[in-house]
Design a protein around this motif. Structure first.
Motif, PDB file in Angstrom:
ATOM      1  N   HIS A  44     122.690 -47.965  24.624  1.00  0.00           N
ATOM      2  CA  HIS A  44     123.914 -48.472  24.855  1.00  0.00           C
ATOM      3  C   HIS A  44     123.714 -49.336  26.385  1.00  0.00           C
ATOM      4  O   HIS A  44     124.338 -49.429  27.521  1.00  0.00           O
ATOM      5  CB  HIS A  44     123.704 -46.936  26.821  1.00  0.00           C
ATOM      6  CG  HIS A  44     123.979 -45.409  26.567  1.00  0.00           C
ATOM      7  ND1 HIS A  44     124.682 -44.381  27.349  1.00  0.00           N
ATOM      8  CD2 HIS A  44     124.455 -45.442  25.352  1.00  0.00           C
ATOM      9  CE1 HIS A  44     124.652 -43.056  26.492  1.00  0.00           C
ATOM     10  NE2 HIS A  44     124.337 -44.181  25.200  1.00  0.00           N
ATOM     11  N   VAL A  45     123.758 -50.015  25.916  1.00  0.00           N
ATOM     12  CA  VAL A  45     122.929 -51.710  26.585  1.00  0.00           C
ATOM     13  C   VAL A  45     124.469 -52.767  25.672  1.00  0.00           C
ATOM     14  O   VAL A  45     125.520 -53.112  26.567  1.00  0.00           O
ATOM     15  CB  VAL A  45     122.141 -52.942  25.855  1.00  0.00           C
ATOM     16  CG1 VAL A  45     122.441 -54.241  25.857  1.00  0.00           C
ATOM     17  CG2 VAL A  45     120.967 -52.104  26.617  1.00  0.00           C
ATOM     18  N   PHE A 207     121.239 -62.805  27.693  1.00  0.00           N
ATOM     19  CA  PHE A 207     121.521 -61.828  27.272  1.00  0.00           C
ATOM     20  C   PHE A 207     120.030 -61.376  25.493  1.00  0.00           C
ATOM     21  O   PHE A 207     119.808 -62.943  25.379  1.00  0.00           O
ATOM     22  CB  PHE A 207     123.180 -61.609  26.139  1.00  0.00           C
ATOM     23  CG  PHE A 207     124.231 -61.676  26.483  1.00  0.00           C
ATOM     24  CD1 PHE A 207     124.287 -61.206  27.005  1.00  0.00           C
ATOM     25  CD2 PHE A 207     124.529 -63.089  26.774  1.00  0.00           C
ATOM     26  CE1 PHE A 207     125.537 -61.256  28.408  1.00  0.00           C
ATOM     27  CE2 PHE A 207     126.044 -63.846  27.828  1.00  0.00           C
ATOM     28  CZ  PHE A 207     126.548 -63.208  28.476  1.00  0.00           C
ATOM     29  N   ALA A 208     120.261 -60.377  25.519  1.00  0.00           N
ATOM     30  CA  ALA A 208     119.434 -60.143  24.815  1.00  0.00           C
ATOM     31  C   ALA A 208     119.689 -60.196  23.375  1.00  0.00           C
ATOM     32  O   ALA A 208     120.806 -60.347  22.694  1.00  0.00           O
ATOM     33  CB  ALA A 208     119.155 -58.521  24.275  1.00  0.00           C
ATOM     34  N   CYS A 209     118.898 -61.040  22.295  1.00  0.00           N
ATOM     35  CA  CYS A 209     119.495 -61.581  20.756  1.00  0.00           C
ATOM     36  C   CYS A 209     119.565 -60.794  19.790  1.00  0.00           C
ATOM     37  O   CYS A 209     120.158 -61.140  18.833  1.00  0.00           O
ATOM     38  CB  CYS A 209     118.112 -62.882  20.450  1.00  0.00           C
ATOM     39  SG  CYS A 209     117.821 -64.294  21.591  1.00  0.00           S
ATOM     40  N   ARG A 210     118.579 -60.036  20.281  1.00  0.00           N
ATOM     41  CA  ARG A 210     119.003 -58.681  19.296  1.00  0.00           C
ATOM     42  C   ARG A 210     120.119 -58.312  19.057  1.00  0.00           C
ATOM     43  O   ARG A 210     120.687 -58.222  18.177  1.00  0.00           O
ATOM     44  CB  ARG A 210     117.631 -57.330  19.433  1.00  0.00           C
ATOM     45  CG  ARG A 210     118.279 -56.588  18.518  1.00  0.00           C
ATOM     46  CD  ARG A 210     116.517 -55.552  18.892  1.00  0.00           C
ATOM     47  NE  ARG A 210     116.898 -55.189  20.028  1.00  0.00           N
ATOM     48  CZ  ARG A 210     117.597 -53.500  19.871  1.00  0.00           C
ATOM     49  NH1 ARG A 210     118.719 -53.049  18.992  1.00  0.00           N
ATOM     50  NH2 ARG A 210     117.802 -52.862  20.992  1.00  0.00           N
ATOM     51  N   PRO A 253     124.227 -58.229  30.342  1.00  0.00           N
ATOM     52  CA  PRO A 253     123.460 -59.301  30.739  1.00  0.00           C
ATOM     53  C   PRO A 253     122.509 -58.499  31.279  1.00  0.00           C
ATOM     54  O   PRO A 253     122.441 -57.488  31.611  1.00  0.00           O
ATOM     55  CB  PRO A 253     124.149 -60.307  31.482  1.00  0.00           C
ATOM     56  CG  PRO A 253     125.437 -58.701  32.575  1.00  0.00           C
ATOM     57  CD  PRO A 253     126.067 -57.834  31.386  1.00  0.00           C
ATOM     58  N   LYS A 254     121.747 -58.862  31.685  1.00  0.00           N
ATOM     59  CA  LYS A 254     120.143 -59.271  32.015  1.00  0.00           C
ATOM     60  C   LYS A 254     120.427 -59.650  33.316  1.00  0.00           C
ATOM     61  O   LYS A 254     120.718 -61.141  33.455  1.00  0.00           O
ATOM     62  CB  LYS A 254     118.730 -59.908  31.072  1.00  0.00           C
ATOM     63  CG  LYS A 254     118.971 -59.519  29.436  1.00  0.00           C
ATOM     64  CD  LYS A 254     117.609 -59.460  29.193  1.00  0.00           C
ATOM     65  CE  LYS A 254     116.925 -58.729  27.961  1.00  0.00           C
ATOM     66  NZ  LYS A 254     116.219 -59.166  27.957  1.00  0.00           N
ATOM     67  N   ILE A 255     119.923 -59.592  34.350  1.00  0.00           N
ATOM     68  CA  ILE A 255     120.546 -59.661  35.416  1.00  0.00           C
ATOM     69  C   ILE A 255     118.928 -59.467  36.298  1.00  0.00           C
ATOM     70  O   ILE A 255     118.059 -58.466  36.308  1.00  0.00           O
ATOM     71  CB  ILE A 255     121.538 -59.013  36.074  1.00  0.00           C
ATOM     72  CG1 ILE A 255     122.776 -59.094  35.645  1.00  0.00           C
ATOM     73  CG2 ILE A 255     121.609 -59.409  37.957  1.00  0.00           C
ATOM     74  CD1 ILE A 255     123.792 -58.162  36.575  1.00  0.00           C
ATOM     75  N   GLU A 256     119.024 -61.270  37.215  1.00  0.00           N
ATOM     76  CA  GLU A 256     117.798 -60.505  38.264  1.00  0.00           C
ATOM     77  C   GLU A 256     117.613 -59.537  38.810  1.00  0.00           C
ATOM     78  O   GLU A 256     118.553 -59.094  39.679  1.00  0.00           O
ATOM     79  CB  GLU A 256     118.108 -61.274  39.907  1.00  0.00           C
ATOM     80  CG  GLU A 256     116.535 -62.497  39.748  1.00  0.00           C
ATOM     81  CD  GLU A 256     116.063 -63.424  38.500  1.00  0.00           C
ATOM     82  OE1 GLU A 256     115.239 -63.788  37.935  1.00  0.00           O
ATOM     83  OE2 GLU A 256     117.400 -64.546  38.436  1.00  0.00           O
TER      84      GLU A 256
ATOM     85  N   GLN B   4     116.901 -55.731  31.954  1.00  0.00           N
ATOM     86  CA  GLN B   4     118.756 -55.829  30.907  1.00  0.00           C
ATOM     87  C   GLN B   4     119.420 -54.271  31.774  1.00  0.00           C
ATOM     88  O   GLN B   4     118.991 -53.309  31.622  1.00  0.00           O
ATOM     89  CB  GLN B   4     117.878 -55.021  29.746  1.00  0.00           C
ATOM     90  CG  GLN B   4     119.029 -54.659  28.790  1.00  0.00           C
ATOM     91  CD  GLN B   4     119.853 -55.764  28.211  1.00  0.00           C
ATOM     92  OE1 GLN B   4     119.280 -56.967  27.701  1.00  0.00           O
ATOM     93  NE2 GLN B   4     121.204 -55.835  28.929  1.00  0.00           N
ATOM     94  N   PHE B   5     120.899 -54.303  32.046  1.00  0.00           N
ATOM     95  CA  PHE B   5     121.290 -54.052  32.518  1.00  0.00           C
ATOM     96  C   PHE B   5     122.497 -52.872  30.964  1.00  0.00           C
ATOM     97  O   PHE B   5     122.209 -53.151  30.356  1.00  0.00           O
ATOM     98  CB  PHE B   5     122.707 -54.619  33.066  1.00  0.00           C
ATOM     99  CG  PHE B   5     121.672 -55.132  34.829  1.00  0.00           C
ATOM    100  CD1 PHE B   5     122.419 -53.899  35.928  1.00  0.00           C
ATOM    101  CD2 PHE B   5     120.935 -55.842  34.450  1.00  0.00           C
ATOM    102  CE1 PHE B   5     121.861 -54.276  36.794  1.00  0.00           C
ATOM    103  CE2 PHE B   5     120.569 -55.747  36.562  1.00  0.00           C
ATOM    104  CZ  PHE B   5     120.818 -55.258  37.730  1.00  0.00           C
ATOM    105  N   ASN B   6     122.418 -51.952  31.447  1.00  0.00           N
ATOM    106  CA  ASN B   6     123.366 -51.371  31.018  1.00  0.00           C
ATOM    107  C   ASN B   6     125.010 -51.379  30.708  1.00  0.00           C
ATOM    108  O   ASN B   6     125.531 -51.325  32.235  1.00  0.00           O
ATOM    109  CB  ASN B   6     122.789 -49.361  30.729  1.00  0.00           C
ATOM    110  CG  ASN B   6     123.165 -48.763  31.793  1.00  0.00           C
ATOM    111  OD1 ASN B   6     124.197 -49.081  32.278  1.00  0.00           O
ATOM    112  ND2 ASN B   6     122.294 -47.644  31.679  1.00  0.00           N
ATOM    113  N   ILE B   7     125.391 -50.944  30.046  1.00  0.00           N
ATOM    114  CA  ILE B   7     127.381 -50.951  29.776  1.00  0.00           C
ATOM    115  C   ILE B   7     127.881 -50.179  31.157  1.00  0.00           C
ATOM    116  O   ILE B   7     128.529 -50.867  31.576  1.00  0.00           O
ATOM    117  CB  ILE B   7     127.424 -50.481  28.706  1.00  0.00           C
ATOM    118  CG1 ILE B   7     127.612 -51.751  27.761  1.00  0.00           C
ATOM    119  CG2 ILE B   7     128.812 -49.925  28.538  1.00  0.00           C
ATOM    120  CD1 ILE B   7     128.887 -53.386  27.781  1.00  0.00           C
TER     121      ILE B   7
END
Lengths: 257, 14
Positions: A44-45, A207-210, A253-256, B4-7
């Motif tokens: 769910h990313v 963002f995650a590269c994968r 995104p990846k967030i602090e 990593q957040f999710n949607i």
């Protein structure tokens, strides 16, 4: 009765390649306006949103709305049976539990019929609001694929930073760091080779590269890719599918913390 | 450290 015909089966093969990395199964929602699919990856990313307009098909008929749950691995097996030059027709009766794929070679010398069992999938539709993005980058899709591949060697994540001067992709990890800067192209002969940036405000997101690498499986569908970004909201990576529609990937995104 | 957040965090289900 549902029937959709594409002279170029290769387009459907490419669409499938573009989603099967992220999704194992998905529901194709068919209506008078076309075929839509919205599904999240297992974690769910990310979210895949596919839209194929009815007027982009060579023949299209959908009398009643129909949701067809498909195992994408099995659909891939069937689509591999189509020749690159074959015409593909998908057919289903109302309330059917199977979908039929018919492949026809040029001049109808060879006609192949396959039937695949449909599945009932729990689907959760997310409401994606209309968003005015701070930065929209249009660039060659092969260049984007190359950058994602190259930067994933350095770390699990990459930062995408956009200013009006250009867009910067960067990654860092155990072996070192990498930075790739693309300037907006001044003038290019071919529109598809252009890098175009529309910026309201500068943005930098991680963002995650994968997932980005999975999105680039859509590269064969379009010469250009569009990245839409705003602070702290999902990135949208969009590939147009000729006159037929588009595939959009949304990546959280990846967030602090 | 970034998380990593999710949607779901951004788009509510319909």
């Amino acid at each position: 009765m549902f029937e959709a015909r594409l002279v170029q089966s290769a387009i459907l093969k490419k669409v499938l390649e573009a989603i099967k990395d992220l999704l194992t199964e998905a529901t194709f929602d068919c209506s008078d306006s076309g075929i839509q699919l919205q599904a999240m990856d297992n974690a769910h990313v990310s979210l895949v949103s596919l839209n194929l307009r009815s007027d982009g098909f060579d023949k299209y008929r959908c009398d009643r709305n129909l949701s067809m749950g498909m195992n994408l691995g099995n659909m891939t097996k069937i689509m591999k049976c189509a020749g690159a030059e074959d015409t593909v027709t998908m057919k289903a009766q109302d309330n059917a539990d199977v979908v039929a794929f018919m492949f026809e070679s040029k001049n109808q010398e060879k006609v192949s019929d396959y039937e695949m069992k449909l599945m009932n999938l729990d689907q959760e539709h997310l409401g994606i609001p209309e968003t005015d993005y701070s930065c929209i980058v249009k660039m060659p899709s092969q260049e984007f694929a190359r950058i994602c591949r190259d930067l994933s060697q350095f770390g699990e994540s990459m930062a995408i930073s956009c200013t009006k001067e250009g867009v910067k992709f960067s990654s860092a990890g155990d072996i070192g760091s990498a930075n790739i800067k693309l300037a907006q192209t001044a003038n290019v002969d071919a529109e598809e080779e252009a890098v175009v940036i529309e910026m309201q405000e500068p943005v930098s997101l991680t963002f995650a590269c994968r997932y980005l690498n999975s999105f680039t499986k859509a590269t064969p569908l379009s010469a250009q890719v569009q990245l839409s970004m705003s602070a702290d909201v999902p990135l949208v990576v969009e590939y147009k599918i000729g006159e037929l529609g588009h595939i959009r990937y949304y990546l959280a995104p990846k967030i602090e913390d | 450290k970034k998380r990593q957040f999710n949607i779901h965090h951004f788009y509510l289900g319909q």
